[in-house]
Motif scaffolding. Sequence first.
Motif, PDB file in Angstrom:
ATOM      1  N   ALA A  82      31.467  13.007  -0.813  1.00  0.00           N
ATOM      2  CA  ALA A  82      30.625  13.363  -1.699  1.00  0.00           C
ATOM      3  C   ALA A  82      31.202  13.172  -3.154  1.00  0.00           C
ATOM      4  O   ALA A  82      30.631  12.566  -4.151  1.00  0.00           O
ATOM      5  N   VAL A 120      29.900  10.718  -6.348  1.00  0.00           N
ATOM      6  CA  VAL A 120      29.667  11.392  -7.534  1.00  0.00           C
ATOM      7  C   VAL A 120      30.312  10.321  -8.578  1.00  0.00           C
ATOM      8  O   VAL A 120      29.958   9.793  -9.523  1.00  0.00           O
ATOM      9  N   GLN A 172      21.999  13.932 -10.312  1.00  0.00           N
ATOM     10  CA  GLN A 172      21.280  14.942  -9.515  1.00  0.00           C
ATOM     11  C   GLN A 172      21.778  14.756  -7.957  1.00  0.00           C
ATOM     12  O   GLN A 172      21.896  13.398  -7.838  1.00  0.00           O
ATOM     13  N   ARG A 173      22.107  15.537  -7.182  1.00  0.00           N
ATOM     14  CA  ARG A 173      22.346  15.477  -5.804  1.00  0.00           C
ATOM     15  C   ARG A 173      21.475  14.501  -5.033  1.00  0.00           C
ATOM     16  O   ARG A 173      21.921  13.645  -4.350  1.00  0.00           O
ATOM     17  N   SER A 174      20.181  14.513  -5.505  1.00  0.00           N
ATOM     18  CA  SER A 174      19.305  13.727  -4.757  1.00  0.00           C
ATOM     19  C   SER A 174      19.276  12.091  -5.104  1.00  0.00           C
ATOM     20  O   SER A 174      18.835  11.186  -4.387  1.00  0.00           O
ATOM     21  N   LEU A 176      22.359  10.419  -5.246  1.00  0.00           N
ATOM     22  CA  LEU A 176      23.813  10.050  -4.775  1.00  0.00           C
ATOM     23  C   LEU A 176      23.458   9.654  -3.149  1.00  0.00           C
ATOM     24  O   LEU A 176      24.797   9.206  -2.792  1.00  0.00           O
ATOM     25  N   LEU A 234      23.676  11.048  -0.515  1.00  0.00           N
ATOM     26  CA  LEU A 234      24.423  11.979   0.262  1.00  0.00           C
ATOM     27  C   LEU A 234      23.980  11.898   1.432  1.00  0.00           C
ATOM     28  O   LEU A 234      22.692  12.091   1.803  1.00  0.00           O
ATOM     29  N   GLU A 274      26.920  16.177   3.392  1.00  0.00           N
ATOM     30  CA  GLU A 274      27.293  16.235   2.008  1.00  0.00           C
ATOM     31  C   GLU A 274      26.435  16.814   1.113  1.00  0.00           C
ATOM     32  O   GLU A 274      27.040  17.546   0.235  1.00  0.00           O
ATOM     33  N   TYR A 275      25.307  16.814   1.240  1.00  0.00           N
ATOM     34  CA  TYR A 275      24.247  17.440   0.589  1.00  0.00           C
ATOM     35  C   TYR A 275      24.445  18.878   0.374  1.00  0.00           C
ATOM     36  O   TYR A 275      24.332  19.827  -0.345  1.00  0.00           O
ATOM     37  N   PHE A 302      27.700  20.269  -0.982  1.00  0.00           N
ATOM     38  CA  PHE A 302      27.987  19.735  -2.454  1.00  0.00           C
ATOM     39  C   PHE A 302      28.569  20.792  -3.456  1.00  0.00           C
ATOM     40  O   PHE A 302      29.630  20.516  -3.911  1.00  0.00           O
ATOM     41  N   ARG A 303      27.942  21.689  -3.507  1.00  0.00           N
ATOM     42  CA  ARG A 303      28.073  22.784  -4.373  1.00  0.00           C
ATOM     43  C   ARG A 303      29.688  23.443  -4.282  1.00  0.00           C
ATOM     44  O   ARG A 303      30.320  23.785  -5.129  1.00  0.00           O
ATOM     45  N   TRP A 338      24.829  17.411 -12.266  1.00  0.00           N
ATOM     46  CA  TRP A 338      26.179  17.493 -12.046  1.00  0.00           C
ATOM     47  C   TRP A 338      27.238  16.515 -12.633  1.00  0.00           C
ATOM     48  O   TRP A 338      26.613  15.478 -12.561  1.00  0.00           O
TER      49      TRP A 338
END
Length: 129
Positions: free
Chosen positions: A26, A30, A39-41, A43, A45, A49-50, A53-54, A77
């Motif tokens: 992940a 990035v 945004q995660r969405s 990437l 992922l 991974e999603y 992620f944090r 992020w």
Amino acid sequence: MAKCENCGQSMPEPTKYNLRPELVSALVKVYAAGGEALQRSDLDLTNTEYASFRKLTYWGLIENTTLPDGTVSQRLWSITEIGIRFIEAGERIPSAVMAKGGQYLYGTGPFVGIGDALPNAVELGLVAA
């Protein structure tokens, strides 16, 4: 479960998180996407991974993006300098961290580079063969 010294309420124990390949993968996504205000969405992922992620914040590899007005976005992020050095320069980081209540406590375990943490790092061209 531990009890709070002040109020006696139950407190969660620290949790150990390992630097797993899906976390490093992940982070690489990035980095490959430019590393800033993502945004995660956006990437691509995997579900794993999603969902995890944090946790990259526990190693200081990503952070919430600070917007031009000074506020910190909870949806955007960015990769940190540590994250960039981990990918580009082979900086070694703890293989695991201890966290409690979403907050980093300390690193633990041996220090690893990207080649140790991501089995296909050579195939991805992230480390020399």
